[in-house]
Scaffold this motif. Sequence first.
Motif, PDB file in Angstrom:
ATOM      1  N   VAL A   1     -30.315 -63.433   5.809  1.00  0.00           N
ATOM      2  CA  VAL A   1     -29.209 -63.014   4.955  1.00  0.00           C
ATOM      3  C   VAL A   1     -29.244 -63.839   3.675  1.00  0.00           C
ATOM      4  N   ARG A   2     -29.257 -63.141   2.574  1.00  0.00           N
ATOM      5  CA  ARG A   2     -29.205 -63.773   1.254  1.00  0.00           C
ATOM      6  C   ARG A   2     -27.830 -63.533   0.664  1.00  0.00           C
ATOM      7  N   GLU A   3     -27.081 -64.623   0.466  1.00  0.00           N
ATOM      8  CA  GLU A   3     -25.753 -64.515  -0.134  1.00  0.00           C
ATOM      9  C   GLU A   3     -25.894 -64.523  -1.658  1.00  0.00           C
ATOM     10  N   THR A   4     -25.337 -63.507  -2.309  1.00  0.00           N
ATOM     11  CA  THR A   4     -25.366 -63.442  -3.768  1.00  0.00           C
ATOM     12  C   THR A   4     -23.943 -63.358  -4.302  1.00  0.00           C
ATOM     13  N   ASP A   5     -23.788 -63.498  -5.613  1.00  0.00           N
ATOM     14  CA  ASP A   5     -22.461 -63.391  -6.218  1.00  0.00           C
ATOM     15  C   ASP A   5     -21.872 -61.994  -6.034  1.00  0.00           C
ATOM     16  N   ASP A   6     -22.750 -60.995  -5.858  1.00  0.00           N
ATOM     17  CA  ASP A   6     -22.299 -59.613  -5.715  1.00  0.00           C
ATOM     18  C   ASP A   6     -22.122 -59.193  -4.262  1.00  0.00           C
ATOM     19  N   GLY A   7     -22.491 -60.066  -3.325  1.00  0.00           N
ATOM     20  CA  GLY A   7     -22.379 -59.738  -1.914  1.00  0.00           C
ATOM     21  C   GLY A   7     -23.661 -60.072  -1.174  1.00  0.00           C
ATOM     22  N   PRO A   8     -23.658 -59.932   0.163  1.00  0.00           N
ATOM     23  CA  PRO A   8     -24.823 -60.305   0.956  1.00  0.00           C
ATOM     24  C   PRO A   8     -25.872 -59.190   1.008  1.00  0.00           C
ATOM     25  N   ILE A   9     -27.119 -59.626   1.160  1.00  0.00           N
ATOM     26  CA  ILE A   9     -28.234 -58.717   1.427  1.00  0.00           C
ATOM     27  C   ILE A   9     -28.884 -59.211   2.717  1.00  0.00           C
ATOM     28  N   ALA A  10     -29.016 -58.324   3.698  1.00  0.00           N
ATOM     29  CA  ALA A  10     -29.621 -58.694   4.974  1.00  0.00           C
ATOM     30  C   ALA A  10     -30.980 -58.023   5.115  1.00  0.00           C
ATOM     31  N   LEU A  11     -31.949 -58.767   5.622  1.00  0.00           N
ATOM     32  CA  LEU A  11     -33.324 -58.293   5.743  1.00  0.00           C
ATOM     33  C   LEU A  11     -33.835 -58.546   7.151  1.00  0.00           C
ATOM     34  N   ARG A  12     -34.272 -57.488   7.820  1.00  0.00           N
ATOM     35  CA  ARG A  12     -34.926 -57.617   9.130  1.00  0.00           C
ATOM     36  C   ARG A  12     -36.419 -57.800   8.887  1.00  0.00           C
ATOM     37  N   LEU A  13     -36.968 -58.926   9.309  1.00  0.00           N
ATOM     38  CA  LEU A  13     -38.359 -59.249   9.013  1.00  0.00           C
ATOM     39  C   LEU A  13     -39.311 -58.392   9.855  1.00  0.00           C
ATOM     40  N   THR A  14     -40.310 -57.812   9.191  1.00  0.00           N
ATOM     41  CA  THR A  14     -41.281 -56.953   9.872  1.00  0.00           C
ATOM     42  C   THR A  14     -42.729 -57.403   9.669  1.00  0.00           C
ATOM     43  N   GLU A  15     -42.953 -58.332   8.747  1.00  0.00           N
ATOM     44  CA  GLU A  15     -44.325 -58.794   8.474  1.00  0.00           C
ATOM     45  C   GLU A  15     -44.293 -60.201   7.900  1.00  0.00           C
ATOM     46  N   VAL A  16     -45.118 -61.078   8.437  1.00  0.00           N
ATOM     47  CA  VAL A  16     -45.177 -62.471   7.984  1.00  0.00           C
ATOM     48  C   VAL A  16     -46.623 -62.963   8.029  1.00  0.00           C
ATOM     49  N   GLU A  17     -46.866 -64.110   7.400  1.00  0.00           N
ATOM     50  CA  GLU A  17     -48.166 -64.782   7.475  1.00  0.00           C
ATOM     51  C   GLU A  17     -47.957 -66.267   7.694  1.00  0.00           C
ATOM     52  N   ALA A  18     -48.773 -66.864   8.557  1.00  0.00           N
ATOM     53  CA  ALA A  18     -48.689 -68.293   8.844  1.00  0.00           C
ATOM     54  C   ALA A  18     -49.680 -69.077   7.991  1.00  0.00           C
ATOM     55  N   TYR A  19     -49.243 -70.244   7.520  1.00  0.00           N
ATOM     56  CA  TYR A  19     -50.097 -71.158   6.754  1.00  0.00           C
ATOM     57  C   TYR A  19     -49.935 -72.554   7.333  1.00  0.00           C
ATOM     58  N   ALA A  20     -51.069 -73.150   7.721  1.00  0.00           N
ATOM     59  CA  ALA A  20     -51.039 -74.346   8.570  1.00  0.00           C
ATOM     60  C   ALA A  20     -51.480 -75.628   7.870  1.00  0.00           C
ATOM     61  N   GLY A  21     -51.056 -75.818   6.644  1.00  0.00           N
ATOM     62  CA  GLY A  21     -51.224 -77.096   5.972  1.00  0.00           C
ATOM     63  C   GLY A  21     -52.637 -77.616   5.869  1.00  0.00           C
ATOM     64  N   PRO A  22     -52.856 -78.884   6.219  1.00  0.00           N
ATOM     65  CA  PRO A  22     -54.139 -79.541   5.971  1.00  0.00           C
ATOM     66  C   PRO A  22     -55.310 -78.995   6.783  1.00  0.00           C
ATOM     67  N   VAL A  23     -55.064 -78.199   7.805  1.00  0.00           N
ATOM     68  CA  VAL A  23     -56.164 -77.619   8.588  1.00  0.00           C
ATOM     69  C   VAL A  23     -56.462 -76.188   8.155  1.00  0.00           C
ATOM     70  N   ASP A  24     -55.789 -75.727   7.119  1.00  0.00           N
ATOM     71  CA  ASP A  24     -55.888 -74.331   6.703  1.00  0.00           C
ATOM     72  C   ASP A  24     -56.308 -74.240   5.235  1.00  0.00           C
TER      73      ASP A  24
END
Length: 215
Positions: A35-58
């Motif tokens: 949920v992103r709270e904005t001055d105009d109201g909230p926006i809600a997002l259901r996550l459907t796609e992501v990518e992992a990044y693993a720091g010093p081993v990546d």
Amino acid sequence: MITAPGPLDRAPLDRSFFDRPVLDVAPDLLGRVLVRETDDGPIALRLTEVEAYAGPVDPGSHAYRGRTDRNAVMFGPPGYVYVYFTYGMWHCMNLVCGPPGTASAVLLRAGEITEGADLARKRRSTSRRDTDLAQGPARLATALGVDRALNGADACPARPEPFRMLTGAPADPDAVRNGPRTGVGGEGAAHPWRFWIDGDPTVSPYRAHVPRRRR
């Protein structure tokens, strides 16, 4: 079709959710609600796609070569937002994972706007369908009004501003797919660390890395 989360889905995610290895957190984020709270109201997002990044081993991670002013938020604590600017025009949003010092994060690639679609449409006026509003990391950040000013914001705050991570409805493990990350080249190109909900219309199309040509 936009689906609204129910009361049980509205429970906030505890910071401990993010205090785990990034490859555990990334697929578990699918179906969760940001949920992103904005001055105009909230926006809600259901996550459907992501990518992992693993720091010093990546080799694909911004933190692969160590800490800089740009990537400092990636080094923890977990549950905070890492925002970067890319190609001179777009912002991308990540959620920091693991204990402080591990520098791992999950890039939020796509999702379904379940609340505040009218607000997202104003920011994404070129979108032809609501499934396009947050289909890709730059579109997602634009739809939510995310820029570098929000780098370092807390996604697990005691007060619900500017972000809240909610339990949502975790994706069915049988529907979760994984494969190479989009646009990542070099030694990290083959890492199958992109996770998505199979068949969801908001998931972005896969694009392999294309090396830039020097003029």
